[in-house]
Design an enzyme around this catalytic site. Structure first.
Site, mmCIF file in Angstrom:
data_model
loop_
_atom_site.group_PDB
_atom_site.id
_atom_site.type_symbol
_atom_site.label_atom_id
_atom_site.label_comp_id
_atom_site.label_asym_id
_atom_site.label_seq_id
_atom_site.Cartn_x
_atom_site.Cartn_y
_atom_site.Cartn_z
ATOM 1 C CE1 TYR A 96 -3.051 6.583 10.403
ATOM 2 C CE2 TYR A 96 -1.533 4.813 9.917
ATOM 3 C CZ TYR A 96 -1.787 6.060 10.449
ATOM 4 O OH TYR A 96 -0.762 6.775 11.017
ATOM 5 C CD GLU A 140 2.963 -5.302 0.135
ATOM 6 O OE1 GLU A 140 3.261 -4.397 0.938
ATOM 7 O OE2 GLU A 140 3.626 -6.336 0.005
ATOM 8 C CE1 TYR A 163 6.857 -1.501 0.354
ATOM 9 C CE2 TYR A 163 4.508 -1.387 0.798
ATOM 10 C CZ TYR A 163 5.687 -2.103 0.782
ATOM 11 O OH TYR A 163 5.694 -3.411 1.153
ATOM 12 C CB CYS A 180 23.663 -8.969 9.056
ATOM 13 S SG CYS A 180 23.120 -8.161 7.532
ATOM 14 C CG ASP A 207 9.312 -0.833 3.788
ATOM 15 O OD1 ASP A 207 10.526 -0.826 3.504
ATOM 16 O OD2 ASP A 207 8.789 -1.738 4.447
#
Length: 359
Positions: free
Chosen positions: A88, A43, A126, A208, A144
């Site tokens: 990051y 995650e 999240y 969908c 998210d």
DNA sequence: AATACGGGGAC
DNA sequence: GTCCCAGTATT
């Protein structure tokens, strides 16, 4: 309670979503484990990062640090090297800080309450919900970008998803809608739908599984949602990046522990605030290091674009002698250079040096 | 509420 | 080129 009414058949929606997920979900490495620690890792890596990018990093990472305690005890340099290229980088540092706290304060068991897990470094709303629902089967929201896009269409929510405040609306919606039978599949199903079907442009509505529940589809508005404002400015900065050689070693410097590319290594850099002629580079260098830097030669020039920043880099090679090396710098051999975590622009410079045979 | 924080893929 | 991505921390 809710800021709006849920107009759809909740139970049928849950069933359609979860059934589709069971049938169509991708076989991803982190879906083959039930270890909260490993799910936590996935995650963190997946924050603002594509699945395809994460896969090889995740595999190497769990192989290198199989247990929570392995990561807790890891050397930060080794850790950052594993993270190199993912971006990051504070995620890696925060993850280890969180893991250390779990090792010490929670006896190595990832806490199973939102309050406790949210207190860990790098675990926001999240990630807390994702780990709780996926690893522990707890019915917590995990909102998210995918979830906001999907639900903005299904529930016809027109609030600007770029605004921090808007996330709460979706958290309330998920809290109302989430399956208590299978929270994990519900949350993952919502995200998987966003990744595979309900995509940002040209959503595949005819494929969908929940289009009959979708307000936007019924009104033909699926292309107009979500509402998202965006405005960002990108500044440009000029740098000279120096490969200073002495014998078989090259001088490297470690970046500060905060800010851009924190704790990553780089070739020493000088910001070119004004027009600086190549001739002046040697003088600047000699002055900076209180020693002799000679034979400066420009060997490359490139641009590296970050999210909010662009580096325009001139790469130089030079010889150094009797340099007074500051504590955040060190001489490294070619072998040692391979062990240092370096960012994108530094990799570009390094590649040029290797091709030339300088390192 | 805004901004900083990487890198890569899709259009 | 622009936008977006399984977001969070800091201000």
């Amino acid at each position: 309670m809710e800021a709006f009414k849920i107009a759809l058949d909740k139970l049928q929606f849950q069933k359609d979503l979860i059934s589709w997920f069971a049938e169509e979900k991708r076989d991803l490495p982190w879906r083959r484990t039930s270890d909260p620690y490993q799910i936590w890792i996935s995650e963190i890596m997946l924050q603002q990062t594509r699945v395809d990018t994460v896969i090889p990093y995740y595999k190497r990472f769990v192989e290198k640090f199989p247990t929570l305690r392995d990561l807790a005890e890891a050397d930060e340099e080794i850790l950052l090297k594993q993270w190199e290229g993912l971006g990051y980088y504070s995620r890696a540092r925060n993850l280890q800080a969180g893991v250390k706290e779990v090792a010490e304060k929670y006896d190595g068991i990832v806490p199973a309450s939102r309050k406790e897990i949210s207190s860990l470094k790098g675990v926001g709303p999240y990630t807390a919900g994702a780990v709780l629902s996926i690893a522990y089967g707890i019915p917590e929201h995990a909102v998210d970008g995918n979830v906001m896009r999907v639900l903005s269409r299904i529930l016809l929510i027109e609030e600007d998803i770029a605004k921090p405040k808007t996330r709460k609306i979706f958290e309330e919606a998920v809290t109302e809608l989430i399956s208590h039978e299978d929270p994990s599949s519900f949350n993952q199903g919502l995200m998987e739908l966003g990744a595979l079907i309900c995509t940002p442009t040209s959503p595949k509505c005819l494929l969908c599984p929940v289009r009959e529940h979708c307000a936007a589809f019924h009104e033909g508005k699926q292309h107009e949602l979500p509402t998202k404002t965006k405005a960002k400015k990108n500044k440009a900065v000029q740098y000279a990046m120096l490969a200073i050689l002495y014998g078989k070693s090259v001088l490297m410097e470690k970046r500060p522990s905060t800010g851009l590319l924190a704790n990553m290594w780089q070739f020493p850099m000088i910001e070119l605030t004004e027009e600086v002629l190549p001739l002046e580079i040697e003088e600047q260098l000699s002055e900076n290091f209180q020693g002799v830097v000679s034979n400066a030669e420009k060997i490359t020039s490139f641009k590296h674009v970050f999210s909010h920043l662009t580096w325009n880099v001139d790469g130089y090679i030079a010889k150094g002698q009797n340099l007074n090396v500051p504590s955040h710098m060190k001489w490294v051999t070619a072998e040692e250079l391979e062990l240092l975590p370096i960012s994108g622009p530094v990799q570009k410079m390094k590649a040029v040096l290797k091709q030339r045979g300088d390192v």
